[in-house]
Design an enzyme around this catalytic site. Structure first.
Site, PDB file in Angstrom:
ATOM      1  N   LYS A 290      45.529  18.135 -23.533  1.00 15.93           N
ATOM      2  CA  LYS A 290      46.425  18.775 -22.570  1.00 15.93           C
ATOM      3  C   LYS A 290      46.219  18.240 -21.157  1.00 15.93           C
ATOM      4  O   LYS A 290      45.090  17.993 -20.731  1.00 15.93           O
ATOM      5  CB  LYS A 290      46.190  20.291 -22.546  1.00 15.93           C
ATOM      6  CG  LYS A 290      46.547  21.017 -23.833  1.00 15.93           C
ATOM      7  CD  LYS A 290      46.312  22.521 -23.684  1.00 15.93           C
ATOM      8  CE  LYS A 290      46.550  23.271 -24.994  1.00 15.93           C
ATOM      9  NZ  LYS A 290      47.958  23.275 -25.398  1.00 15.93           N
TER      10      LYS A 290
ATOM     11  N   GLY B 108      45.892  28.004 -31.628  1.00 16.82           N
ATOM     12  CA  GLY B 108      44.988  27.797 -30.510  1.00 16.82           C
ATOM     13  C   GLY B 108      43.666  28.501 -30.708  1.00 16.82           C
ATOM     14  O   GLY B 108      42.708  27.949 -31.241  1.00 16.82           O
TER      15      GLY B 108
ATOM     16  N   ASP C 247      43.453  23.811 -32.202  1.00 16.95           N
ATOM     17  CA  ASP C 247      42.653  23.589 -30.997  1.00 16.95           C
ATOM     18  C   ASP C 247      41.177  23.516 -31.352  1.00 16.95           C
ATOM     19  O   ASP C 247      40.673  24.354 -32.112  1.00 16.95           O
ATOM     20  CB  ASP C 247      42.843  24.740 -30.006  1.00 16.95           C
ATOM     21  CG  ASP C 247      44.148  24.654 -29.247  1.00 16.95           C
ATOM     22  OD1 ASP C 247      44.950  23.746 -29.529  1.00 16.95           O
ATOM     23  OD2 ASP C 247      44.373  25.509 -28.369  1.00 16.95           O
TER      24      ASP C 247
END
Length: 295
Positions: free
Chosen positions: A82, A236, A25
């Site tokens: 996302k 993440g 991420d």
């Protein structure tokens, strides 16, 4: 205008190309470059990493397209982004931007509490989370080309990712052992589409790759998930919430590749600085558990 969709074979093949790698991420071009230089096979462009989404509360939505385009322009590796569960327009916007994959993600606030997207309608391949074979099979039936454990995002706690990976793999073994006449009852009890279960039984595995995600914070965490059967790892908050993001990124990539080389993992773990601050899962209220989103 007629929509042109990518074939299932092509989309699954694109996801297969990331197998064995780490997807990180990032929230800007600088972080994207750090991830690429560390050896990430792809990156996920966000406004905030899951730990910050969790801390901020409120409604979390698709990232500003400017951020997505900035990240896409900074690297040569695939870029994911996302969208909210069931949000048709966010998904179409991301597709129009030219992202390589879309994650219909429980990390963001769901837009629809009944329906997930029909991912077969899109050219771009989709990633989705799962905790068990019922969720996995439903997402595959909807057209997901890649799965990942849900884990518990933004916690730096690997326990839920471990639980979900073990659960899915145990249920795959169970499906493989069932007779076809027993499979219909199993489909009814789990909510898993019968045709997908037949494919799983025939293959002895999921027909798409299944990565680990949700709580990976150290090189050892990444290696653990690979040993449990993950096809790769999503990280993440674990990289850019650590004390030394560049070192953590490189170490996690190496540990994912060489997940059975314990001397190397020990060496990679030395002098990294502090990992991200973790959260004990039992302290989370039910409404704070992102893994419960999706159906």
């Amino acid at each position: 205008m007629t929509n042109v969709t990518g074939t299932e074979r092509v989309k699954r093949g694109m996801a297969e190309m990331q197998k064995g790698g780490v997807i990180m991420d990032v929230i800007n071009a600088e972080q994207a470059k750090i991830a690429e230089e560390a050896g990430a096979v792809a990156i996920m462009a966000l406004e905030r990493v899951p730990a910050d989404i969790r801390a901020a509360g409120g409604v979390s939505r698709m990232a500003d397209p400017t951020i997505v385009e900035e990240v896409m322009g900074a690297v040569s590796i695939p870029v994911m982004a996302k969208c909210r569960i069931g949000h048709l327009v966010e998904a179409r916007v991301l597709e129009s931007l030219g992202v390589d994959y879309i994650d219909e993600s429980e990390v963001l606030t769901p837009a629809d509490e009944v329906y997930h997207l029909n991912k077969r309608d899109y050219t771009v391949p989709f990633v989705c989370g799962c905790r068990d074979i019922g969720e996995a099979a439903r997402r595959i039936a909807e057209g997901a080309s890649m799965l990942r454990t849900k884990g518990e995002p933004g916690t730096g706690n690997i326990v839920e990712a471990v639980r979900h990976m073990r659960q899915v793999n145990a249920e795959i073994r169970q499906v493989a052992s069932l007779r076809e006449d027993e499979l219909m009852t199993y489909a009814k009890n789990t909510g898993a589409p019968y045709e997908v279960l037949l494919e799983i039984k025939r293959l002895g595995r999921l027909p798409v790759v299944n990565f680990a995600a949700g709580g990976v914070a150290t090189p050892a965490d990444a290696a653990l998930m690979m040993q449990l059967g993950a096809d790769g790892v999503f990280v993440g908050s674990g990289i850019f919430k650590s004390e030394n993001p560049a070192k953590f990124a490189r170490a996690i990539v190496e540990a994912t590749t060489h997940y059975e080389d314990y001397e190397l993992i020990a060496s990679l773990s030395k002098g990294l600085g502090n990992a991200m601050k973790g959260i004990e899962i039992s302290t989370l209220l039910p409404e704070q558990r992102m893994q419960e989103r999706g159906w």
